[in-house]
Design a protein around this motif. Structure first.
Motif, PDB file in Angstrom:
ATOM      1  N   ASN A 117      17.275  -0.402  -4.799  1.00  0.00           N
ATOM      2  CA  ASN A 117      15.943   0.225  -4.829  1.00  0.00           C
ATOM      3  C   ASN A 117      14.861  -0.787  -5.238  1.00  0.00           C
ATOM      4  OD1 ASN A 117      17.074   2.642  -4.083  1.00  0.00           O
ATOM      5  ND2 ASN A 117      17.160   3.475  -6.173  1.00  0.00           N
ATOM      6  N   TYR A 118      15.189  -1.592  -6.278  1.00  0.00           N
ATOM      7  CA  TYR A 118      14.228  -2.609  -6.728  1.00  0.00           C
ATOM      8  C   TYR A 118      13.941  -3.619  -5.599  1.00  0.00           C
ATOM      9  CZ  TYR A 118      13.836  -1.397 -11.700  1.00  0.00           C
ATOM     10  OH  TYR A 118      13.538  -0.787 -12.881  1.00  0.00           O
ATOM     11  N   LYS A 156      10.302  -5.845  -1.319  1.00  0.00           N
ATOM     12  CA  LYS A 156      10.158  -6.244   0.082  1.00  0.00           C
ATOM     13  C   LYS A 156       9.007  -5.514   0.756  1.00  0.00           C
ATOM     14  CE  LYS A 156      14.947  -7.660   0.829  1.00  0.00           C
ATOM     15  NZ  LYS A 156      16.227  -7.367   1.538  1.00  0.00           N
ATOM     16  N   ARG A 157       8.765  -4.266   0.350  1.00  0.00           N
ATOM     17  CA  ARG A 157       7.624  -3.522   0.910  1.00  0.00           C
ATOM     18  C   ARG A 157       6.295  -4.127   0.447  1.00  0.00           C
ATOM     19  NH1 ARG A 157      10.919   1.001  -0.247  1.00  0.00           N
ATOM     20  NH2 ARG A 157       9.730   1.420  -2.179  1.00  0.00           N
ATOM     21  N   MET A 158       6.329  -4.776  -0.718  1.00  0.00           N
ATOM     22  CA  MET A 158       5.109  -5.395  -1.252  1.00  0.00           C
ATOM     23  C   MET A 158       4.842  -6.763  -0.611  1.00  0.00           C
ATOM     24  SD  MET A 158       6.107  -4.456  -5.165  1.00  0.00           S
ATOM     25  CE  MET A 158       5.087  -5.702  -5.897  1.00  0.00           C
ATOM     26  N   SER A 159       5.794  -7.261   0.178  1.00  0.00           N
ATOM     27  CA  SER A 159       5.706  -8.612   0.725  1.00  0.00           C
ATOM     28  C   SER A 159       4.864  -8.652   2.005  1.00  0.00           C
ATOM     29  CB  SER A 159       7.104  -9.139   1.019  1.00  0.00           C
ATOM     30  OG  SER A 159       7.025 -10.359   1.716  1.00  0.00           O
ATOM     31  N   ASN A 191      13.613  -8.959   6.637  1.00  0.00           N
ATOM     32  CA  ASN A 191      14.870  -9.625   7.003  1.00  0.00           C
ATOM     33  C   ASN A 191      14.913 -11.083   6.553  1.00  0.00           C
ATOM     34  OD1 ASN A 191      15.851  -7.319   8.351  1.00  0.00           O
ATOM     35  ND2 ASN A 191      14.681  -7.840  10.192  1.00  0.00           N
ATOM     36  N   ILE A 192      13.748 -11.686   6.387  1.00  0.00           N
ATOM     37  CA  ILE A 192      13.734 -13.112   6.005  1.00  0.00           C
ATOM     38  C   ILE A 192      13.258 -13.310   4.576  1.00  0.00           C
ATOM     39  CG2 ILE A 192      13.339 -13.840   8.400  1.00  0.00           C
ATOM     40  CD1 ILE A 192      10.396 -14.358   7.592  1.00  0.00           C
ATOM     41  N   PHE A 193      12.898 -12.233   3.886  1.00  0.00           N
ATOM     42  CA  PHE A 193      12.313 -12.342   2.554  1.00  0.00           C
ATOM     43  C   PHE A 193      13.243 -13.060   1.586  1.00  0.00           C
ATOM     44  CE2 PHE A 193      11.321 -10.712  -1.702  1.00  0.00           C
ATOM     45  CZ  PHE A 193       9.999 -11.081  -1.782  1.00  0.00           C
ATOM     46  N   GLU A 194      14.522 -12.633   1.557  1.00  0.00           N
ATOM     47  CA  GLU A 194      15.450 -13.224   0.581  1.00  0.00           C
ATOM     48  C   GLU A 194      15.704 -14.699   0.873  1.00  0.00           C
ATOM     49  OE1 GLU A 194      19.005 -11.188  -0.467  1.00  0.00           O
ATOM     50  OE2 GLU A 194      18.069  -9.194  -0.329  1.00  0.00           O
ATOM     51  N   GLU A 195      15.746 -15.061   2.189  1.00  0.00           N
ATOM     52  CA  GLU A 195      15.953 -16.467   2.540  1.00  0.00           C
ATOM     53  C   GLU A 195      14.795 -17.331   2.049  1.00  0.00           C
ATOM     54  OE1 GLU A 195      18.666 -17.826   3.783  1.00  0.00           O
ATOM     55  OE2 GLU A 195      19.554 -15.827   3.616  1.00  0.00           O
ATOM     56  N   GLU A 196      13.590 -16.789   2.130  1.00  0.00           N
ATOM     57  CA  GLU A 196      12.423 -17.521   1.647  1.00  0.00           C
ATOM     58  C   GLU A 196      12.446 -17.652   0.123  1.00  0.00           C
ATOM     59  OE1 GLU A 196      10.080 -19.134   3.395  1.00  0.00           O
ATOM     60  OE2 GLU A 196      11.320 -18.633   5.136  1.00  0.00           O
ATOM     61  N   VAL A 197      12.939 -16.611  -0.560  1.00  0.00           N
ATOM     62  CA  VAL A 197      13.026 -16.640  -2.020  1.00  0.00           C
ATOM     63  C   VAL A 197      13.971 -17.753  -2.469  1.00  0.00           C
ATOM     64  CG1 VAL A 197      13.810 -15.362  -4.065  1.00  0.00           C
ATOM     65  CG2 VAL A 197      12.393 -14.230  -2.337  1.00  0.00           C
ATOM     66  N   LYS A 198      15.036 -17.961  -1.702  1.00  0.00           N
ATOM     67  CA  LYS A 198      16.015 -18.997  -2.056  1.00  0.00           C
ATOM     68  C   LYS A 198      15.421 -20.412  -2.009  1.00  0.00           C
ATOM     69  CE  LYS A 198      19.984 -16.322  -0.378  1.00  0.00           C
ATOM     70  NZ  LYS A 198      21.050 -16.241   0.642  1.00  0.00           N
ATOM     71  N   LYS A 199      14.287 -20.546  -1.312  1.00  0.00           N
ATOM     72  CA  LYS A 199      13.646 -21.864  -1.181  1.00  0.00           C
ATOM     73  C   LYS A 199      12.530 -22.071  -2.194  1.00  0.00           C
ATOM     74  CE  LYS A 199      14.272 -21.541   3.840  1.00  0.00           C
ATOM     75  NZ  LYS A 199      13.548 -21.474   5.131  1.00  0.00           N
ATOM     76  N   LEU A 200      12.225 -21.037  -2.978  1.00  0.00           N
ATOM     77  CA  LEU A 200      11.041 -21.097  -3.845  1.00  0.00           C
ATOM     78  C   LEU A 200      11.246 -21.985  -5.059  1.00  0.00           C
ATOM     79  CD1 LEU A 200       9.821 -17.383  -3.958  1.00  0.00           C
ATOM     80  CD2 LEU A 200       8.916 -19.251  -2.589  1.00  0.00           C
ATOM     81  N   GLY A 201      10.100 -22.470  -5.561  1.00  0.00           N
ATOM     82  CA  GLY A 201      10.077 -23.135  -6.865  1.00  0.00           C
ATOM     83  C   GLY A 201      10.422 -24.601  -6.799  1.00  0.00           C
ATOM     84  N   SER A 202       9.693 -25.392  -7.554  1.00  0.00           N
ATOM     85  CA  SER A 202       9.989 -26.815  -7.696  1.00  0.00           C
ATOM     86  C   SER A 202      10.917 -26.982  -8.878  1.00  0.00           C
ATOM     87  CB  SER A 202       8.692 -27.601  -7.939  1.00  0.00           C
ATOM     88  OG  SER A 202       7.817 -27.444  -6.852  1.00  0.00           O
ATOM     89  N   LEU A 203      12.031 -27.634  -8.617  1.00  0.00           N
ATOM     90  CA  LEU A 203      13.047 -27.790  -9.654  1.00  0.00           C
ATOM     91  C   LEU A 203      12.576 -28.782 -10.708  1.00  0.00           C
ATOM     92  CD1 LEU A 203      15.981 -26.787 -10.167  1.00  0.00           C
ATOM     93  CD2 LEU A 203      16.737 -28.958  -9.189  1.00  0.00           C
ATOM     94  N   SER A 204      12.514 -28.365 -11.951  1.00  0.00           N
ATOM     95  CA  SER A 204      12.093 -29.258 -13.028  1.00  0.00           C
ATOM     96  C   SER A 204      13.233 -30.195 -13.382  1.00  0.00           C
ATOM     97  CB  SER A 204      11.688 -28.436 -14.261  1.00  0.00           C
ATOM     98  OG  SER A 204      11.422 -29.286 -15.334  1.00  0.00           O
ATOM     99  N   GLN A 205      12.898 -31.504 -13.533  1.00  0.00           N
ATOM    100  CA  GLN A 205      13.915 -32.496 -13.859  1.00  0.00           C
ATOM    101  C   GLN A 205      14.015 -32.737 -15.363  1.00  0.00           C
ATOM    102  OE1 GLN A 205      15.888 -33.849 -11.465  1.00  0.00           O
ATOM    103  NE2 GLN A 205      14.848 -32.511 -10.000  1.00  0.00           N
ATOM    104  N   LYS A 206      13.176 -32.015 -16.121  1.00  0.00           N
ATOM    105  CA  LYS A 206      13.145 -32.227 -17.573  1.00  0.00           C
ATOM    106  C   LYS A 206      14.362 -31.628 -18.235  1.00  0.00           C
ATOM    107  CE  LYS A 206       8.125 -32.419 -17.791  1.00  0.00           C
ATOM    108  NZ  LYS A 206       6.914 -31.837 -18.352  1.00  0.00           N
TER     109      LYS A 206
END
Length: 534
Positions: free
Chosen positions: A505-506, A511-514, A519-534
């Motif tokens: 449900n969550y 996804k409705r807010m996107s 169908n591609i929302f989760e794949e895009e989420v997997k690419k998000l964010g810059s990985l911090s090296q700290k």
């Protein structure tokens, strides 16, 4: 010795012509620019005339109006002949009204002059016949003779017929003799007429000396300067110095164009000369301008003269254009053959390089895939490194808590505090869960500091999340786990202590807010964010 002198003479003559040609080329470019700006000069002339006309509004004296009209006529004489005629007629009426016979004769002679410029030769001749030259005062007699000379010059050009030209030439020279008998023999006017007589007798070099002296006295950018330049051009033509003839024709044409003189003979003569030299483009352009000026001036005489020459130049220009088109078609055909040959060569070259290109593309794809795998591996290793340390610490904390809990249970059993034991065992673990989620949020945001910002970019503006004290809400935790590679809904539900359906449900809600397709929302989420090296 004689041969040496001839050689020096020939060398100096050659150098002179080279210099003259170079100077003339520069002058032609200047003339082209002046001609391109002729509308500006015409507008200036019109503005000058407009200012003169404004002055008439406040004049009451006929004498003053007459004198101001003379200024306007002077502007119109070489600009628009119809307008010049209008103001001359107005001055004739004024002269009659005030009863000034001298004014009347002066304006009639001026009208005859304008008629001869515009091609109304019969009307001009009628005026000349109505005035008895011998009865005129010297200044008007001179004006009469000059106007007659110009009348016959234009008539000769207009008729262009040797059957009549000899008679006209005789009449013209008779009036020249008359005017020379009136003028002071040291005046420039007398010397100009003398120079013409000398040219007719073949003494052109002597005439050139006189004309050059008078030319040097003229104010540059004046109509007198243009007229004297034209006189020098004619003289140089007679002695065969065509370079200097062309130079002075250009100077005369430039000056007349800047003064908006539409009765511009120099430009027409220059166009004919350039045509004979082979400069067809300029000749065609100049004769078109000369024709436009003649139409603007409304000169029937000049239109007739140009009409004899214009078709010849235009026809040559069109033939030249057609030849250029033929050459262009030939070059296009030749170029097409080269293009075909080049295309065939490129085709075989392409076939030879196709295998190499395919191999390079395959290698590039493999390299890109390898880079991606290495990047994912680096990211996974970093996540593993950070989260293994974090959860080992958490496990140690929870083991210590369990040990404390075990000791507490044993102690209560030994002391018989069974009811207290029961109460403590039924207490919920909300505090521990809150601490777990807080630590998870802290670790995740340290690993992906811009995750929330990037995640919000996938949502509609009005649906975006705001962090409260660097804590994730339930929806963000679900997709944070997905970003970490935990995609199994059951695992997510266990970690967050929700049912599987609640997790679904969550996810559906977010996804409705996107702004993206679900169908591609989760794949895009997997690419998000810059990985911090700290």
């Amino acid at each position: 010795m004689k041969r040496t002198l001839w050689f020096i003479f020939f060398l100096l003559n050659s150098l002179f012509y080279l210099y003259a040609d170079s100077e003339n080329d520069s002058l032609l470019k200047v003339l082209d620019k002046v001609i391109s700006e002729r509308l500006i000069y015409t507008q200036k002339k019109e503005a000058t005339i407009k200012e003169l006309k404004k002055k008439k509004v406040g004049l009451n004296s006929l004498e003053d109006i007459y004198n101001l009209n003379k200024e306007i006529i002077h502007q119109y004489e070489t600009f628009v002949c119809d307008s010049a005629e209008q103001y001359i007629h107005e001055n004739i009426d004024i002269a009659k009204t005030i009863g000034n016979k001298e004014y009347l004769l002066e304006e009639q002679l001026r009208l005859a002059f304008v008629y001869s410029l515009s091609g109304l030769f019969i009307q001009a001749n009628d005026i000349f016949k109505s005035i008895k030259c011998t009865d005129l005062p010297d200044h008007l007699k001179a004006l009469y003779c000059w106007n007659r000379i110009r009348y016959y010059e234009n008539l000769i050009k207009y008729t262009d017929d040797v059957r009549f030209s000899n008679e006209y030439i005789s009449e013209k020279e008779a009036y020249r003799d008359t005017v020379m008998s009136i003028l002071f023999d040291q005046s420039d006017e007398y010397r100009k007429e003398k120079a013409v007589k000398l040219q007719d007798k073949g003494s052109t070099k002597e005439a050139l000396l006189i004309l050059t002296e008078i030319y040097d006295k003229q104010e540059p950018a004046s109509h007198g300067y243009a007229m004297m330049a034209m006189g020098l051009a004619r003289a140089y033509r007679l002695i065969g110095n065509y370079a200097l003839e062309e130079k002075f024709l250009m100077l005369a044409a430039m000056t007349d164009t800047k003064l908006a003189v539409k009765e511009n003979e120099a430009l027409l003569t220059l166009a004919v000369n350039l045509y004979h030299k082979g400069d067809i483009d300029r000749a065609y352009n100049y004769i078109k301008v000369a024709l436009d000026d003649a139409i603007f001036y409304n000169s029937r005489f000049k239109n007739t003269v140009i009409a004899r020459i214009h078709p010849i130049i235009e026809n040559t220009y069109l033939i030249r254009l057609e030849k250029q088109k033929q050459n262009l078609r030939f070059y296009i055909f030749l170029t097409s053959l080269f293009v075909v040959a080049l295309a065939i060569t490129l085709y075989f070259t392409y076939k030879q390089t196709k295998i190499v290109s395919r191999a390079k593309r395959h290698l590039k794809a493999m390299n890109e895939e390898l880079v991606g795998l290495n990047k994912n591996l680096d990211e996974a290793n970093l996540i593993k490194e950070k989260y293994v340390g974090y959860f080992m610490n958490q496990c140690a904390v929870y083991i210590n808590k369990l040990d404390e809990y075990r000791k507490n249970v044993n102690r209560k059993i030994k002391t018989g505090q069974i009811d207290d034991l029961y109460k403590s065992s039924s207490r919920p673990f909300e505090k521990e869960l809150e601490e777990l989620y807080h630590n998870f949020d802290k670790a995740f945001l340290k690993l992906y500091p811009n995750f929330v910002e990037k995640f919000n970019s996938l949502l509609k503006p009005e649906e975006r999340y705001k962090l409260e004290k660097d804590q994730l809400n339930t929806e963000l935790r679900i997709f944070a786990l997905i970003r970490l590679g935990i995609t199994d809904v059951g695992q997510i539900a266990v970690f967050l202590h929700y049912s599987v359906q609640t997790i679904y449900n969550y996810k559906s809600k977010v996804k409705r807010m996107s702004t993206l397709d679900s169908n591609i929302f989760e794949e895009e989420v997997k690419k998000l964010g810059s990985l911090s090296q700290k």
